[in-house]
Design a protein around this motif. Sequence first.
Motif, PDB file in Angstrom:
ATOM      1  N   GLN A  63       0.824  -1.350  -0.076  1.00  0.00           N
ATOM      2  CA  GLN A  63      -0.103  -0.058   0.055  1.00  0.00           C
ATOM      3  C   GLN A  63       0.836   1.343  -0.105  1.00  0.00           C
ATOM      4  O   GLN A  63       0.523   2.208  -0.266  1.00  0.00           O
ATOM      5  CB  GLN A  63      -0.915   0.068   1.044  1.00  0.00           C
ATOM      6  N   MET A  91      -4.839   6.862   1.112  1.00  0.00           N
ATOM      7  CA  MET A  91      -3.679   5.699   1.463  1.00  0.00           C
ATOM      8  C   MET A  91      -2.627   6.365   2.480  1.00  0.00           C
ATOM      9  O   MET A  91      -1.847   5.483   3.098  1.00  0.00           O
ATOM     10  CB  MET A  91      -3.123   5.141   0.156  1.00  0.00           C
ATOM     11  N   VAL A  92      -2.465   7.606   2.417  1.00  0.00           N
ATOM     12  CA  VAL A  92      -1.428   8.123   3.406  1.00  0.00           C
ATOM     13  C   VAL A  92      -1.679   7.962   4.827  1.00  0.00           C
ATOM     14  O   VAL A  92      -0.886   7.200   5.382  1.00  0.00           O
ATOM     15  CB  VAL A  92      -1.256   9.863   2.866  1.00  0.00           C
ATOM     16  N   CYS A 113      -1.845   4.097   5.749  1.00  0.00           N
ATOM     17  CA  CYS A 113      -0.348   3.351   5.609  1.00  0.00           C
ATOM     18  C   CYS A 113       0.432   3.759   7.219  1.00  0.00           C
ATOM     19  O   CYS A 113       1.168   3.094   7.762  1.00  0.00           O
ATOM     20  CB  CYS A 113       0.651   3.837   4.576  1.00  0.00           C
ATOM     21  N   CYS A 158       0.440   5.245  -2.241  1.00  0.00           N
ATOM     22  CA  CYS A 158       0.138   6.799  -1.974  1.00  0.00           C
ATOM     23  C   CYS A 158       0.443   7.429  -3.168  1.00  0.00           C
ATOM     24  O   CYS A 158       0.400   8.860  -2.827  1.00  0.00           O
ATOM     25  CB  CYS A 158       1.025   7.068  -0.648  1.00  0.00           C
ATOM     26  N   ARG A 159       1.476   7.135  -4.021  1.00  0.00           N
ATOM     27  CA  ARG A 159       1.515   7.793  -5.313  1.00  0.00           C
ATOM     28  C   ARG A 159       0.565   7.335  -6.396  1.00  0.00           C
ATOM     29  O   ARG A 159       0.904   7.601  -7.654  1.00  0.00           O
ATOM     30  CB  ARG A 159       2.989   7.549  -5.609  1.00  0.00           C
ATOM     31  N   ALA A 167      -5.049   8.015  -3.583  1.00  0.00           N
ATOM     32  CA  ALA A 167      -3.657   8.173  -2.959  1.00  0.00           C
ATOM     33  C   ALA A 167      -3.746   8.850  -1.731  1.00  0.00           C
ATOM     34  O   ALA A 167      -2.972   8.505  -0.683  1.00  0.00           O
ATOM     35  CB  ALA A 167      -3.002   8.834  -4.074  1.00  0.00           C
ATOM     36  N   ARG A 168      -4.697   9.923  -1.471  1.00  0.00           N
ATOM     37  CA  ARG A 168      -4.603  10.709  -0.170  1.00  0.00           C
ATOM     38  C   ARG A 168      -5.265   9.789   0.770  1.00  0.00           C
ATOM     39  O   ARG A 168      -4.834   9.712   1.877  1.00  0.00           O
ATOM     40  CB  ARG A 168      -5.223  12.025  -0.407  1.00  0.00           C
TER      41      ARG A 168
END
Length: 325
Positions: free
Chosen positions: A146, A161-162, A165, A150-151, A158-159
Motif C-alpha cells: 500500500q 492511503m497516506v 499506511c 500513496c502515489r 492516493a490521499r
Amino acid sequence: MTAPALTAAEADSVVGQAVFDEIIARDSRIEPRDWMPDAYRRTLVRQISQHAHSEIIGMQPEGNWITRAPSLKRKAILMAKVQDEAGHGLYLYSAAQTLGITRDEMTQQLIDGKAKYSSIFNYPTPTWADMGAIGWLVDGAAICNQVPLCRASYGPYARAMVRVCKEESFHQRQGFEILLSLMNGTEAQREMAQDAVDRWYWPSLMMFGPPDDESPNSAQSMAWKIKRFSNDELRQRFVGMLVPQAEVLGIRLPDPDLRWNEDEKRWDMSEIDWTEFHEVLAGRGPMNAVRIQNRRDAHEEGAWVREAAAEYARTQARKTERAVA
C-alpha cells in the motif's frame, strides 16, 4: 473519401483522452471531475471497493479476540487497531464513491457474495499468537503493497492511503511486539508463536496476488500508474523485509527453500500453492461463509441506526429550510 465528422461527444472523448494521457505521462493526479476512460473508472471501482471490503471483513478475525486478550493493555491496543480498520474502510468507500458508485451498492455487492475481498481474512484465528502473526505478516504485507499506492494516479485513493499506511505501520509493530513477547516467554508460548507464523506465512505471500504472468489486471494498472510495482516485485520486497526481522524474533520462516540468490539478486523460494489461493478467493476457504454471514447479520441488525440517522438528517434539513425562510 472524407472521413465523417466527429459528434460532439466523440470530440469531447478525444480531447479528454489526450488530457488524461498527458496527466498520466507527467505523473500527476486524476481528480473526480476530470475526464477518465470508462475502463480506468471500472478498474478503480473494483480495486478500491475490494480494498474497502477487505478492511471491513478484516475486523472480524481480530475482533473476536478483544475480550480474550491477555491483559487490559492488550485489549485496549487491539480495540484501537480494529477501530482503525473500520476507519480505513470508510476512507476507501468514500474514495470509491467519488467514482459514481454508492456505498449502499458496494455493501450489497459484498453481502451478496458478488464482490471480492482479500483472501487472507478467510482463515481462522485459534490462538492469541495469531494476533501477532496477523500484525507482523498480514499488516506487514499490506504496508509493502500500500505504500506505493500513496502515489497512485487517482487523487482520492492516493490521499486516503497516506493515513492508512501510517496506521498500518503501528499495526505491524504491534504484531511484531506480540510475537517478540511470546518468543521471550515459555516453551509453550514460543511453540504457539511459531505455529501461528507457520499458518499465516504463505497466505500473507498470496496477498500480493497471482504471479505476474497470471495477473490479468496488473499490467494495465501499472500503465495507468494506479499500481507502481508488479505482484512478484512486491512479494520479493516483502520477503526481504521479513528475513532480518525473523532473525531478531528467533522465528523460523516455514520455507525450506528460502535463500538469497546472489547472481540474480532475488530471493529463491518454494512454489506457492496457488490452488489454495484460488479456492479461498472463490469463496471456498475455511471461513468465507462465516465472514460474509457475520457481515450480512451486522448490516441487517444495523438497519435501524441507518434509518434513524437518515431521519435525523431530514429533520435538521427541514429546520434549516424553515430558518432560512
